[in-house]
Design a protein around this motif. Structure first.
Motif, short mmCIF file in Angstrom:
data_model
loop_
_atom_site.label_atom_id
_atom_site.label_comp_id
_atom_site.label_asym_id
_atom_site.label_seq_id
_atom_site.Cartn_x
_atom_site.Cartn_y
_atom_site.Cartn_z
N PRO A 81 0.59 -1.51 -0.01
CA PRO A 81 -0.08 0.22 -0.22
C PRO A 81 1.41 1.27 0.10
CG PRO A 81 0.06 -0.63 2.16
CD PRO A 81 0.48 -1.89 1.72
N CYS A 82 0.55 2.04 -0.30
CA CYS A 82 1.28 3.69 -1.05
C CYS A 82 0.63 4.31 0.75
CB CYS A 82 0.39 4.40 -1.68
SG CYS A 82 1.06 6.18 -1.48
N ARG A 83 2.01 5.66 1.07
CA ARG A 83 2.07 5.11 2.31
C ARG A 83 0.97 6.35 2.97
NH1 ARG A 83 8.04 5.91 3.25
NH2 ARG A 83 8.20 5.38 1.25
N ARG A 84 1.05 6.91 1.56
CA ARG A 84 0.05 8.37 1.57
C ARG A 84 -1.56 8.15 1.54
NH1 ARG A 84 1.44 13.18 -2.14
NH2 ARG A 84 3.14 13.39 -1.43
N CYS A 85 -1.68 7.40 0.21
CA CYS A 85 -2.83 7.28 -0.19
C CYS A 85 -3.15 6.24 0.17
CB CYS A 85 -3.06 8.19 -1.63
SG CYS A 85 -2.92 6.88 -2.70
N GLY A 86 -3.02 4.81 0.79
CA GLY A 86 -3.33 3.51 0.58
C GLY A 86 -3.59 3.39 -0.12
N TYR A 95 7.47 5.62 -7.54
CA TYR A 95 6.30 6.09 -6.92
C TYR A 95 4.57 5.97 -7.17
CZ TYR A 95 10.44 9.42 -8.27
OH TYR A 95 11.67 9.88 -8.12
N CYS A 96 4.29 6.03 -6.15
CA CYS A 96 2.88 6.11 -6.18
C CYS A 96 1.87 6.76 -7.48
CB CYS A 96 1.95 6.76 -5.18
SG CYS A 96 0.47 6.34 -4.76
N PRO A 97 1.29 6.22 -8.43
CA PRO A 97 0.39 6.65 -10.11
C PRO A 97 -0.47 7.50 -9.46
CG PRO A 97 0.70 4.56 -10.14
CD PRO A 97 1.33 4.53 -8.61
N TYR A 98 -1.27 7.25 -8.24
CA TYR A 98 -1.70 8.12 -7.65
C TYR A 98 -2.13 8.82 -7.36
CZ TYR A 98 -3.92 3.57 -8.66
OH TYR A 98 -4.75 2.39 -9.72
N CYS A 99 -0.98 9.16 -5.78
CA CYS A 99 -0.49 11.02 -5.58
C CYS A 99 0.71 11.38 -5.74
CB CYS A 99 -1.24 10.47 -4.35
SG CYS A 99 0.50 9.18 -3.54
N GLY A 100 1.45 10.00 -6.46
CA GLY A 100 2.71 11.45 -6.99
C GLY A 100 3.92 10.16 -5.91
N ASN A 101 3.61 10.73 -4.65
CA ASN A 101 4.50 9.79 -3.62
C ASN A 101 5.36 9.09 -3.65
OD1 ASN A 101 4.75 10.32 -0.40
ND2 ASN A 101 4.64 8.34 -0.59
N PRO A 102 6.92 9.12 -3.30
CA PRO A 102 7.47 8.20 -3.80
C PRO A 102 7.26 6.63 -3.15
CG PRO A 102 8.54 10.37 -3.28
CD PRO A 102 7.28 10.35 -2.71
ZN LIG Z 1 -0.26 7.08 -3.31
#
Ligand SMILES: [Zn+2]
Ligand SMILES: [Zn+2]
Length: 103
Positions: A81-86, A95-102
């Motif tokens: 899971p993405c640490r920012r948006c899950g 990088y997360c393609p949804y929110c851009g978080n590394p």
């Molecule tokens: Zn994300």
């Protein structure tokens, strides 16, 4: 006088803010839309059909649909899971393609 009319697709970037492409890691992924225009002498005159927006990277020309296919085809243990948006991130994505978080 001869009129040369036709229907042509025209892809426009509808988002001024690029996001990070999860494939190449460059900030070159834009929201785009392919609309169809009635053209006269090859000049777009009237929009006849608006397309669905999609995200495509200018650099590697991968669309968000292809990013998603990459998610869906991966085994579950490779999803973190993405640490920012899950949202689920496939292993190897930088990088997360949804929110851009590394990732
Ligand atoms: Zn994300
Ligand atoms: Zn890319």
């Amino acid at each position: 006088m001869i009129f040369i009319a036709g229907i042509s697709p025209k892809t426009t970037i509808i988002d001024e803010h690029p996001r990070i492409c999860p494939i190449c890691g460059l900030v070159r992924a834009y929201y785009k839309r392919t609309d169809h225009y009635l053209t006269l002498f090859f000049i777009p005159i009237i929009k006849v059909k608006a397309g669905e927006p999609f995200i495509m990277c200018e650099s590697c020309e991968k669309s968000m649909a292809e990013f998603k296919t990459a998610f869906d085809s991966g085994p579950m243990e490779n999803i973190t899971p993405c640490r920012r948006c899950g949202k689920g991130l496939q292993k190897g994505f930088m990088y997360c393609p949804y929110c851009g978080n590394p990732a």
